[in-house]
Design a protein around this motif. Structure first.
Motif, PDB file in Angstrom:
ATOM      1  N   GLY A 101     -19.016   7.100  50.149  1.00  0.00           N
ATOM      2  CA  GLY A 101     -19.258   8.370  49.476  1.00  0.00           C
ATOM      3  C   GLY A 101     -19.116   8.204  47.981  1.00  0.00           C
ATOM      4  N   VAL A 102     -19.795   9.050  47.242  1.00  0.00           N
ATOM      5  CA  VAL A 102     -19.812   8.920  45.784  1.00  0.00           C
ATOM      6  C   VAL A 102     -18.415   9.049  45.187  1.00  0.00           C
ATOM      7  CG1 VAL A 102     -20.689   9.918  43.662  1.00  0.00           C
ATOM      8  CG2 VAL A 102     -22.173   9.743  45.651  1.00  0.00           C
ATOM      9  N   GLU A 103     -17.679  10.078  45.609  1.00  0.00           N
ATOM     10  CA  GLU A 103     -16.385  10.338  44.971  1.00  0.00           C
ATOM     11  C   GLU A 103     -15.418   9.185  45.198  1.00  0.00           C
ATOM     12  OE1 GLU A 103     -15.572  12.635  42.921  1.00  0.00           O
ATOM     13  OE2 GLU A 103     -17.555  13.535  43.025  1.00  0.00           O
ATOM     14  N   GLU A 104     -15.242   8.794  46.471  1.00  0.00           N
ATOM     15  CA  GLU A 104     -14.278   7.747  46.756  1.00  0.00           C
ATOM     16  C   GLU A 104     -14.781   6.395  46.277  1.00  0.00           C
ATOM     17  OE1 GLU A 104     -11.862   5.835  50.581  1.00  0.00           O
ATOM     18  OE2 GLU A 104     -13.131   7.599  50.834  1.00  0.00           O
ATOM     19  N   GLY A 105     -16.061   6.179  46.439  1.00  0.00           N
ATOM     20  CA  GLY A 105     -16.608   4.885  46.060  1.00  0.00           C
ATOM     21  C   GLY A 105     -16.577   4.634  44.576  1.00  0.00           C
ATOM     22  N   THR A 106     -16.561   5.688  43.761  1.00  0.00           N
ATOM     23  CA  THR A 106     -16.563   5.498  42.320  1.00  0.00           C
ATOM     24  C   THR A 106     -15.181   5.689  41.706  1.00  0.00           C
ATOM     25  OG1 THR A 106     -17.221   7.811  42.057  1.00  0.00           O
ATOM     26  CG2 THR A 106     -18.969   6.168  42.069  1.00  0.00           C
ATOM     27  N   ASP A 107     -14.133   5.764  42.527  1.00  0.00           N
ATOM     28  CA  ASP A 107     -12.782   5.934  42.000  1.00  0.00           C
ATOM     29  C   ASP A 107     -12.252   4.586  41.528  1.00  0.00           C
ATOM     30  OD1 ASP A 107     -10.298   6.706  41.270  1.00  0.00           O
ATOM     31  OD2 ASP A 107      -9.725   7.564  43.196  1.00  0.00           O
ATOM     32  N   LEU A 108     -12.645   4.220  40.309  1.00  0.00           N
ATOM     33  CA  LEU A 108     -12.220   2.937  39.753  1.00  0.00           C
ATOM     34  C   LEU A 108     -10.717   2.903  39.528  1.00  0.00           C
ATOM     35  CD1 LEU A 108     -15.065   2.364  37.140  1.00  0.00           C
ATOM     36  CD2 LEU A 108     -14.894   1.442  39.450  1.00  0.00           C
ATOM     37  N   ARG A 109     -10.124   4.053  39.284  1.00  0.00           N
ATOM     38  CA  ARG A 109      -8.681   4.102  39.062  1.00  0.00           C
ATOM     39  C   ARG A 109      -7.937   3.516  40.251  1.00  0.00           C
ATOM     40  NH1 ARG A 109      -7.500  10.141  38.630  1.00  0.00           N
ATOM     41  NH2 ARG A 109      -8.508   9.923  40.664  1.00  0.00           N
ATOM     42  N   ARG A 110      -8.297   3.978  41.442  1.00  0.00           N
ATOM     43  CA  ARG A 110      -7.626   3.493  42.649  1.00  0.00           C
ATOM     44  C   ARG A 110      -7.851   1.991  42.832  1.00  0.00           C
ATOM     45  NH1 ARG A 110      -5.791   5.527  47.399  1.00  0.00           N
ATOM     46  NH2 ARG A 110      -6.391   7.654  46.786  1.00  0.00           N
ATOM     47  N   LYS A 111      -9.098   1.572  42.706  1.00  0.00           N
ATOM     48  CA  LYS A 111      -9.424   0.172  42.954  1.00  0.00           C
ATOM     49  C   LYS A 111      -8.670  -0.762  42.006  1.00  0.00           C
ATOM     50  CE  LYS A 111     -14.001   1.049  44.885  1.00  0.00           C
ATOM     51  NZ  LYS A 111     -13.640   0.565  46.220  1.00  0.00           N
ATOM     52  N   LEU A 112      -8.576  -0.386  40.734  1.00  0.00           N
ATOM     53  CA  LEU A 112      -7.911  -1.246  39.755  1.00  0.00           C
ATOM     54  C   LEU A 112      -6.395  -1.195  39.876  1.00  0.00           C
ATOM     55  CD1 LEU A 112     -10.111  -0.505  36.610  1.00  0.00           C
ATOM     56  CD2 LEU A 112     -10.186  -2.527  38.070  1.00  0.00           C
ATOM     57  N   LEU A 113      -5.843   0.003  39.995  1.00  0.00           N
ATOM     58  CA  LEU A 113      -4.395   0.149  39.986  1.00  0.00           C
ATOM     59  C   LEU A 113      -3.751  -0.315  41.288  1.00  0.00           C
ATOM     60  CD1 LEU A 113      -4.011   3.544  38.121  1.00  0.00           C
ATOM     61  CD2 LEU A 113      -3.540   1.254  37.270  1.00  0.00           C
ATOM     62  N   GLU A 114      -4.432  -0.144  42.410  1.00  0.00           N
ATOM     63  CA  GLU A 114      -3.853  -0.621  43.656  1.00  0.00           C
ATOM     64  C   GLU A 114      -3.720  -2.140  43.652  1.00  0.00           C
ATOM     65  OE1 GLU A 114      -6.153   0.974  46.871  1.00  0.00           O
ATOM     66  OE2 GLU A 114      -4.734   2.622  47.184  1.00  0.00           O
ATOM     67  N   GLU A 115      -4.702  -2.829  43.059  1.00  0.00           N
ATOM     68  CA  GLU A 115      -4.617  -4.286  42.947  1.00  0.00           C
ATOM     69  C   GLU A 115      -3.460  -4.691  42.036  1.00  0.00           C
ATOM     70  OE1 GLU A 115      -8.276  -5.998  41.782  1.00  0.00           O
ATOM     71  OE2 GLU A 115      -9.426  -5.147  43.451  1.00  0.00           O
ATOM     72  N   ALA A 116      -3.298  -3.974  40.919  1.00  0.00           N
ATOM     73  CA  ALA A 116      -2.210  -4.282  39.994  1.00  0.00           C
ATOM     74  C   ALA A 116      -0.847  -4.026  40.642  1.00  0.00           C
ATOM     75  CB  ALA A 116      -2.355  -3.460  38.713  1.00  0.00           C
ATOM     76  N   LEU A 117      -0.721  -2.929  41.383  1.00  0.00           N
ATOM     77  CA  LEU A 117       0.546  -2.612  42.042  1.00  0.00           C
ATOM     78  C   LEU A 117       0.868  -3.634  43.115  1.00  0.00           C
ATOM     79  CD1 LEU A 117       0.184   1.264  42.381  1.00  0.00           C
ATOM     80  CD2 LEU A 117       1.674   0.020  40.799  1.00  0.00           C
ATOM     81  N   ALA A 118      -0.140  -4.134  43.805  1.00  0.00           N
ATOM     82  CA  ALA A 118       0.088  -5.119  44.859  1.00  0.00           C
ATOM     83  C   ALA A 118       0.603  -6.438  44.297  1.00  0.00           C
ATOM     84  CB  ALA A 118      -1.206  -5.349  45.640  1.00  0.00           C
ATOM     85  N   GLU A 119       0.178  -6.777  43.067  1.00  0.00           N
ATOM     86  CA  GLU A 119       0.617  -8.028  42.453  1.00  0.00           C
ATOM     87  C   GLU A 119       2.012  -7.930  41.860  1.00  0.00           C
ATOM     88  OE1 GLU A 119      -2.288  -9.087  39.591  1.00  0.00           O
ATOM     89  OE2 GLU A 119      -3.895  -9.439  41.058  1.00  0.00           O
ATOM     90  N   ASP A 120       2.488  -6.718  41.580  1.00  0.00           N
ATOM     91  CA  ASP A 120       3.804  -6.529  40.972  1.00  0.00           C
ATOM     92  C   ASP A 120       4.856  -6.410  42.074  1.00  0.00           C
ATOM     93  OD1 ASP A 120       6.005  -5.951  39.488  1.00  0.00           O
ATOM     94  OD2 ASP A 120       5.094  -4.330  38.335  1.00  0.00           O
TER      95      ASP A 120
END
Length: 582
Positions: A101-120
């Motif tokens: 879906g457009v809304e979830e698929g374009t949520d760059l905030r989630r995609k970027l920050l979840e990766e950063a949180l997983a590495e910390d």
């Protein structure tokens, strides 16, 4: 709109005989007014969604901000539509839209920050619980002036919907940072400013309350000059020039002092000897005599004497003079008409003070190339541009650098008079083109290559300089690439005779749809690539480069890309990079 029943006209107004009739009339009038207001409000809301961008990070920063770069993940409605229509053409992104879906698929905030949180591993923050409830859609990084005696301070700006929740998350992050000290912040109900210390962040917030960057006249001037806003915006204030001048002056002094430091071989005990004579025995061919000489010299304890070339000391005052009058600049990145566009507007006086004024002839020269041109580059030149270029760069080299000696050496090697012959060689404008008919695999020699240059000016003068260059090539191999023909004020250079004939005419590239979609009018310089010029041009290039099938598939929608530069009447230098799709 104010009809009743089956759509017929309103009946005649009854006499004002009773209270009930008047009340009904008032109700109808009131209802009509409310209806009109509702329609108007809805239209205004729709227009605001389509064209408005909402509050921007520049509103949370002080007017003395030196540099600014923002990202808007919730741009105007028109920008959203343009982005969606453009990105959906690429299979990889279309798949995200279709599956998530457009809304979830374009949520760059989630995609970027979840990766950063997983590495910390130190922090146990959860995106859905600790970040998503307050995180907005707009972000920025800026450099804030702290006065002449202090370095500029970096400040991050984050849009927030719940200041209290944001502060709780920042406190958790500081706890995770431990001995590193964390960061400071200033938060209100709309923005969070994050800096090295709370004092810096609070000072920036107070400055914005007095006069924000968004209200600054220079910011408004340059961001407007860079065209419509989009998803990314950048800005450099006039004070950036002074900061840059100071930094360059410091680097110049550092470079000068480093040039005086001897190498390790010069300061440590080492056997000495003269090995330079060996290099007179043709070291390239590595003859037996050369090898024997080296072995004998090394046996005697000889080592090559290391040398550290001295670096020219730039003229700090001249560098400062170039940048201290800088008036500012800005950048906008946006989606427009099925393309991604980057536009930059900046002070055009930096080079102009040395006579480096671009000529609009560059665009006209490229537009006259053959219509099937696949790759093109062109530029126009003002009278005396060669000497102006030498004067411009001599300011960076400093007085100790023997620029005249270097030019004399180059003149001796090439047989050219510099800069006079270089100016004559390139004429008033030059356009270089590569035809879509080029067959890299089928070429048997230079004569099969439909590649060449179209030079407008004085063909006799250009040919005179070419003849000088050919005299420096006794093998005649260079001449195979520099075949020439001329007509009127145009000289064509190409190894392919047929392509030279095409270059002499007005080939009509300027009428090509892809060219018109990519290149701005009145250009001083142009770089252009037409992916639709030949059959599978881009796919063939990617395949030869070993690109995987997925990359080639996602590159298929591309139709062209280009870079256009020009200087307007207000001495504002513009440049536009544009990548278009089919």
């Amino acid at each position: 709109m104010l009809s009743q029943g089956g759509g017929g006209p309103l009946p005649p107004t009854p006499p004002a005989a009773g209270k009930s009739g008047g009340g009904r009339r008032k109700a109808l009038v009131a209802g009509g007014v409310v209806g009109i207001l509702a329609l108007g409000g809805g239209a205004f809301a729709a227009y605001s969604w389509f064209s408005g961008t909402g509050p921007q990070p520049a509103e949370a920063l002080p007017a003395n901000t030196l540099g600014y770069l923002s990202l808007d993940l919730d741009p105007s409605g028109s920008q959203k539509i343009e982005a969606y229509n453009t990105l959906k053409k690429f299979p990889a992104i279309e798949q995200i839209f279709d599956e998530e879906g457009v809304e979830e698929g374009t949520d760059l905030r989630r995609k970027l920050l979840e990766e950063a949180l997983a590495e910390d591993e130190e922090c146990s923050l959860d995106y859905d619980e600790d970040i998503e409830p307050w995180l907005g859609e707009r972000f920025a990084v800026a450099a804030i002036s702290q006065g002449e005696d202090e370095d500029p301070a970096p400040v991050f700006v984050v849009q927030v919907s719940d200041g209290g929740a944001a502060e709780e998350t920042f406190e958790k992050l500081n706890e995770c940072s431990g001995d590193s000290g964390g960061a400071g912040w200033a938060i209100d109900d709309e923005w969070a400013l994050v800096a090295e210390t709370s004092e810096i962040a609070e000072s920036a917030a107070e400055g914005a309350a007095e006069e924000s960057l968004a209200d600054d006249a220079d910011f408004q001037k340059w961001t407007s000059a860079a065209g419509d806003a989009g998803i990314v915006q950048g800005y450099a204030s006039p004070d950036v020039g002074k900061e840059l001048a100071d930094e360059l002056a410091g680097l110049a002094s550092m470079g000068s002092s480093m040039a005086e430091i001897p190498s390790a071989a010069e300061v440590s005990p080492a056997p000495t000897g003269d090995i330079s004579e060996c290099f007179e025995l043709d070291p390239v061919a590595q003859s037996e005599e050369f090898q024997a000489c080296i072995e004998a010299a090394e046996g005697a304890g000889a080592t090559p004497e290391p040398t550290v070339p001295g670096l020219p000391e730039p003229d700090a005052d001249a560098i400062a003079a170039i940048f201290e009058d800088f008036q500012g600049g800005a950048m906008n990145i946006r989606f427009a008409d099925g393309s991604l566009e980057v536009e930059v507007a900046a002070d055009g006086n930096l080079g102009k003070q040395y006579g480096l004024s671009p000529s609009e002839e560059g665009g006209a020269a490229v537009a006259a190339l053959p219509a099937d041109t696949m790759v093109a580059f062109g530029a126009g030149f003002e009278d005396g541009w060669g000497q102006s270029l030498i004067d411009y760069y001599s300011a960076f080299l400093g007085e100790e650098f023997d620029l005249e000696g270097q030019i004399e050496a180059l003149e001796s090697q090439t047989g050219l008079a510099i800069p006079e012959d270089v100016e004559a060689l390139l004429g008033d404008s030059i356009a270089v083109g590569v035809s879509a008919d080029i067959d890299f695999e089928g070429m048997s020699g230079p004569a099969d290559a439909p590649v060449g240059a179209r030079i407008t000016g004085d063909p006799e003068e250009t040919q005179r300089v070419l003849d000088k260059l050919l005299e420096q090539d006794p093998t005649g191999m260079v001449g195979e690439f520099l075949g020439t023909d001329s007509e009127g004020d145009v000289l064509a250079i190409s190894p392919n005779e047929g392509y030279r004939e095409e270059l002499l005419g007005d080939g009509g590239l300027g009428d090509n749809e892809v060219y018109q979609d990519v290149v701005r009018e009145d250009a001083a310089s142009v770089f252009f690539v037409n992916f639709d010029a030949g059959d599978g041009v881009l796919d063939n290039l990617l395949e030869s480069a070993g690109a995987p099938g997925e990359v080639r598939e996602n590159a298929e929608p591309l139709s062209g890309l280009g870079f256009t530069g020009w200087l307007d009447d207000d001495d504002v230098a513009h440049s536009v990079f544009r990548m278009t799709t089919d």
